[in-house]
Design a protein around this motif. Structure first.
Motif, PDB file in Angstrom:
ATOM      1  N   ALA A  79       0.422   0.993   4.504  1.00 20.39           N
ATOM      2  CA  ALA A  79       0.274   2.274   5.182  1.00 20.39           C
ATOM      3  C   ALA A  79      -0.506   3.262   4.311  1.00 20.39           C
ATOM      4  O   ALA A  79      -0.433   3.240   3.092  1.00 20.39           O
ATOM      5  N   LYS A  80      -1.265   4.123   4.985  1.00 19.63           N
ATOM      6  CA  LYS A  80      -1.997   5.160   4.269  1.00 19.63           C
ATOM      7  C   LYS A  80      -1.024   6.239   3.810  1.00 19.63           C
ATOM      8  O   LYS A  80      -0.083   6.586   4.533  1.00 19.63           O
ATOM      9  N   LEU A  81      -1.277   6.749   2.639  1.00 22.12           N
ATOM     10  CA  LEU A  81      -0.463   7.837   2.117  1.00 22.12           C
ATOM     11  C   LEU A  81      -0.978   9.143   2.691  1.00 22.12           C
ATOM     12  O   LEU A  81      -2.167   9.438   2.609  1.00 22.12           O
ATOM     13  N   ARG A  82      -0.102   9.903   3.287  1.00 25.33           N
ATOM     14  CA  ARG A  82      -0.477  11.204   3.840  1.00 25.33           C
ATOM     15  C   ARG A  82       0.277  12.287   3.087  1.00 25.33           C
ATOM     16  O   ARG A  82       1.485  12.200   2.906  1.00 25.33           O
ATOM     17  N   VAL A  83      -0.452  13.289   2.678  1.00 30.52           N
ATOM     18  CA  VAL A  83       0.155  14.410   1.966  1.00 30.52           C
ATOM     19  C   VAL A  83      -0.057  15.654   2.806  1.00 30.52           C
ATOM     20  O   VAL A  83      -1.174  15.956   3.225  1.00 30.52           O
ATOM     21  N   LYS A  84       1.009  16.361   3.056  1.00 37.02           N
ATOM     22  CA  LYS A  84       0.918  17.614   3.800  1.00 37.02           C
ATOM     23  C   LYS A  84       1.401  18.726   2.884  1.00 37.02           C
ATOM     24  O   LYS A  84       2.542  18.717   2.421  1.00 37.02           O
TER      25      LYS A  84
END
Length: 90
Positions: A2-7
Motif C-alpha cells: 500500500a502507498k503511504l499517505r500522510v495528511k
C-alpha cells in the motif's frame, strides 16, 4: 504494498509556523546573515504575520544600500543569487 499517505494537521502546522521557537530561529538567522553581509546591514526583531513568523535583513546605511545595489550582497549572502542558464540547460 500500500502507498503511504500522510495528511498534515493544518492547524498544528499553522501554530508551528507562528510559534516563538520559529520566531527565535528566524531572528537568529537574520542577525547571522546581516553580520555576514558586513558593516551597514541590520536585522529586525521579527514579527508574526497572518501565516508565519519572519525576520528581515536590510541595508541600514547609504553605503550598504549602494553596495547591495551594485553587488547583490544580500542575495549572495542568502545563496539565492540569480543563476543564468546556458542555452541547452534545463
Amino acid at each position: 504494498m500500500a502507498k503511504l499517505r500522510v495528511k498534515l494537521n493544518r492547524k498544528g502546522v499553522r501554530e508551528l509556523l507562528k510559534s516563538q521557537e520559529i520566531m527565535d530561529e528566524c531572528v537568529r538567522l537574520a542577525k547571522e546573515k546581516a553580520a555576514e553581509a558586513g558593516d551597514g546591514y541590520a536585522a529586525d526583531d521579527g514579527h508574526v504575520g497572518k501565516t508565519r513568523a519572519s525576520a528581515i535583513v536590510y541595508p541600514s546605511s547609504s553605503a550598504a544600500r549602494s553596495d547591495n545595489y551594485r553587488n547583490n550582497t544580500l542575495l549572495n549572502v542568502f545563496g539565492t543569487a540569480l543563476k543564468v542558464r546556458k542555452d541547452g540547460d534545463t
